[in-house]
Design an enzyme around this catalytic site. Structure first.
Site, PDB file in Angstrom:
ATOM      1  N   TRP A  83       0.962  -5.494   1.021  1.00 38.49           N
ATOM      2  CA  TRP A  83       2.403  -5.266   1.221  1.00 38.49           C
ATOM      3  C   TRP A  83       3.278  -5.933   2.083  1.00 38.49           C
ATOM      4  O   TRP A  83       3.988  -5.313   2.484  1.00 38.49           O
ATOM      5  CB  TRP A  83       2.058  -3.522   0.427  1.00 38.49           C
ATOM      6  CG  TRP A  83       1.880  -3.665  -1.100  1.00 38.49           C
ATOM      7  CD1 TRP A  83       0.810  -3.038  -0.931  1.00 38.49           C
ATOM      8  CD2 TRP A  83       2.915  -4.133  -2.104  1.00 38.49           C
ATOM      9  NE1 TRP A  83       1.268  -3.028  -2.687  1.00 38.49           N
ATOM     10  CE2 TRP A  83       2.207  -3.770  -2.916  1.00 38.49           C
ATOM     11  CE3 TRP A  83       4.043  -5.357  -2.172  1.00 38.49           C
ATOM     12  CZ2 TRP A  83       2.789  -4.410  -4.393  1.00 38.49           C
ATOM     13  CZ3 TRP A  83       4.662  -5.456  -3.347  1.00 38.49           C
ATOM     14  CH2 TRP A  83       3.863  -5.046  -4.475  1.00 38.49           C
ATOM     15  N   ASP A 133       5.555   2.485   4.548  1.00 43.10           N
ATOM     16  CA  ASP A 133       5.863   2.387   3.030  1.00 43.10           C
ATOM     17  C   ASP A 133       4.834   3.625   2.420  1.00 43.10           C
ATOM     18  O   ASP A 133       3.686   3.307   3.073  1.00 43.10           O
ATOM     19  CB  ASP A 133       5.305   1.549   3.192  1.00 43.10           C
ATOM     20  CG  ASP A 133       5.405   0.391   2.023  1.00 43.10           C
ATOM     21  OD1 ASP A 133       5.698   1.959   0.306  1.00 43.10           O
ATOM     22  OD2 ASP A 133       5.315  -0.039   1.105  1.00 43.10           O
ATOM     23  N   LYS A 150       5.105   4.769  -8.864  1.00 47.45           N
ATOM     24  CA  LYS A 150       3.451   5.550  -8.856  1.00 47.45           C
ATOM     25  C   LYS A 150       3.488   6.982  -8.451  1.00 47.45           C
ATOM     26  O   LYS A 150       2.508   7.825  -9.412  1.00 47.45           O
ATOM     27  CB  LYS A 150       2.495   5.184  -7.545  1.00 47.45           C
ATOM     28  CG  LYS A 150       2.275   3.437  -7.337  1.00 47.45           C
ATOM     29  CD  LYS A 150       3.291   2.480  -6.611  1.00 47.45           C
ATOM     30  CE  LYS A 150       3.172   1.030  -6.600  1.00 47.45           C
ATOM     31  NZ  LYS A 150       3.521   0.109  -6.255  1.00 47.45           N
TER      32      LYS A 150
HETATM   33  C1  LIG Z   1       4.187  -1.281  -5.894  1.00 44.78           C
HETATM   34  C2  LIG Z   1       3.802  -0.811  -3.971  1.00 44.78           C
HETATM   35  C3  LIG Z   1       5.171  -1.570  -3.226  1.00 44.78           C
HETATM   36  C4  LIG Z   1       6.514  -2.473  -4.608  1.00 44.78           C
HETATM   37  O1  LIG Z   1       7.258  -2.188  -5.158  1.00 44.78           O
HETATM   38  P1  LIG Z   1       8.033  -3.022  -5.844  1.00 44.78           P
HETATM   39  O2  LIG Z   1       8.846  -1.309  -6.139  1.00 44.78           O
HETATM   40  O3  LIG Z   1       7.639  -3.267  -6.916  1.00 44.78           O
HETATM   41  O4  LIG Z   1       8.878  -3.240  -4.830  1.00 44.78           O
HETATM   42  C5  LIG Z   1       5.551  -1.467  -1.865  1.00 44.78           C
HETATM   43  N1  LIG Z   1       4.527  -0.753  -1.344  1.00 44.78           N
HETATM   44  C6  LIG Z   1       3.605   0.023  -1.437  1.00 44.78           C
HETATM   45  C7  LIG Z   1       2.831   0.433  -1.200  1.00 44.78           C
HETATM   46  C8  LIG Z   1       3.193  -0.875  -2.904  1.00 44.78           C
HETATM   47  O5  LIG Z   1       2.073  -0.041  -3.535  1.00 44.78           O
END
Ligand SMILES: *Cc1c(COP(=O)(O)O)cnc(C)c1O
Length: 360
Positions: A100, A170, A194
């Site tokens: 990521w 993030d 998530k």
């Molecule tokens: C799942 C995830 C993403 C990407 O998310 P999308 O909604 O599929 O673009 C980015 N960062 C982290 C830490 C993630 O777990």
């Protein structure tokens, strides 16, 4: 068929309380004669839904008044370019802790300079690199991290030094899993799928003063935080149903769980149970540096690919879904987000013990 214990990394399990409430309100929301997904986003009913979701999130996370909360689209992935479009003037300091941040680095490079301050790629991202203030570039605009690394099961337990810089994080796979001090960050983003709800909405929490950094004449409107902030996340049709679900998840966190302090205690308990068992077992190992272990994503292996595959197949038959590890890591991964109850983790551990006995 009964519901299974779903250990998916995302989209992930949702609190049953939320699903039941959404089901009960599905065809006729609060007596208005239609479902939330049929409503105009300009209706008074929906305005109340988005306002209450925002207010609940602000209360839960204790978000200070000088921060803006946005509900956007495009997932976490759009933020990899939206952050630099809105905040980067020259350069970003990014710590590489896996897929990521690699994606964020790639997008940032399209717009400016990137200093990869440190990386844990040398050990397949099984630890969080420790950095010092001196490692940062003198002329960077911000320090960027991925706080919980969903694929590898690592987590920052404290923020890296970032004196004189903005802090961007993030939090896609750990938002609302614990208490945080929002004012330690300048911008937080998280895809909802998530810990916060269904896919389709991304939460962005940023300091209001950041809205004035970018030259708005050069920025595409849909990619401008300021445009979305000025319109209360209704510049265009927002993902109405996903926002409603985020509101319900926040209501569950507030009223059923009793806030993030309780959620954090439950999450720490679940993670400790699982790590303690893995560490005591002769069959399973978790390769992450102990001090950097995630509370949300727990990867583990048996050390034998065929046995891993057997584990995944037998787990599925026992009602344990989506336990297969990410393709780049292999083995298994138990994602134990907020919505995974303690009983789900107990059930998994019992299954693991039985499997160990049968295959030792
Ligand atoms: C799942 C995830 C993403 C990407 O998310 P999308 O909604 O599929 O673009 C980015 N960062 C982290 C830490 C993630 O777990």
């Amino acid at each position: 068929m009964e519901r299974v214990y779903n250990f998916a990394a995302g989209p992930a399990c949702m609190p049953e309380w939320v699903l039941k409430k959404a089901a009960a309100e599905m065809t006729n929301y609060h007596g208005c004669g239609m479902s939330v997904m049929e409503m105009s986003h300009r209706s008074a009913e929906f305005q109340e839904i988005i306002d209450s979701a925002r207010d609940r999130l602000k209360r839960l996370m204790n978000i200070p008044e000088d921060y803006e909360v946005l509900f956007l689209q495009g997932g976490g992935s759009l933020q990899f370019i939206m952050v630099p479009l809105n905040l980067m003037q020259h350069k970003a300091d990014i710590i590489n802790t896996g897929q990521w941040t690699k994606k964020a680095i790639k997008e940032h490079k399209k717009l400016g300079e990137v200093n990869v301050v440190a990386s844990s790629e040398d050990a397949n991202f099984t630890y969080i690199p420790k950095i010092k203030q001196e490692d940062l570039s003198a002329d960077s605009d911000y320090v960027y991290i991925c706080e919980n690394n969903t694929i590898y099961g690592t987590k920052y337990k404290q923020l890296p030094p970032h004196e004189g810089k903005l802090m961007v994080a993030d939090l896609s796979s750990c938002i609302c899993s614990e208490r945080i001090n929002v004012s330690d960050y300048d911008l937080i983003f998280a895809g909802a799928q998530k810990n916060m709800g269904p896919a389709g909405v991304t939460i962005v929490i940023l300091k209001k003063s950041l809205l004035d950094i970018a030259d708005q004449d050069k920025l595409p409107s849909m990619l401008s935080y300021k445009v979305h902030a000025d319109k209360g996340s209704m510049f265009n049709t927002p993902p109405t149903y996903a926002i409603y679900m985020v509101g319900l998840v926040c209501q569950w966190l507030e009223e059923e769980i009793g806030g993030l302090e309780n959620m954090e205690a439950i999450n720490h308990k679940k993670a400790k149970m699982l790590y303690d068992y893995i560490d005591s077992s002769k069959l399973y190992t978790n390769n992450v540096a102990k001090e950097d272990r995630s509370y949300m994503n727990v990867p583990f292996v048996t050390g034998d690919k065929d046995l891993d595959a057997k584990f995944v197949a037998e787990a599925k038959k026992a009602g344990i879904a989506n336990i297969k590890g990410h393709r780049t890591v292999g083995g298994m991964r138990a994602s134990i987000y907020n919505a995974m109850p303690v009983e789900g983790v107990e059930y998994l551990i019992d299954f693991m013990k039985k499997f160990e006995q049968e295959n030792a």
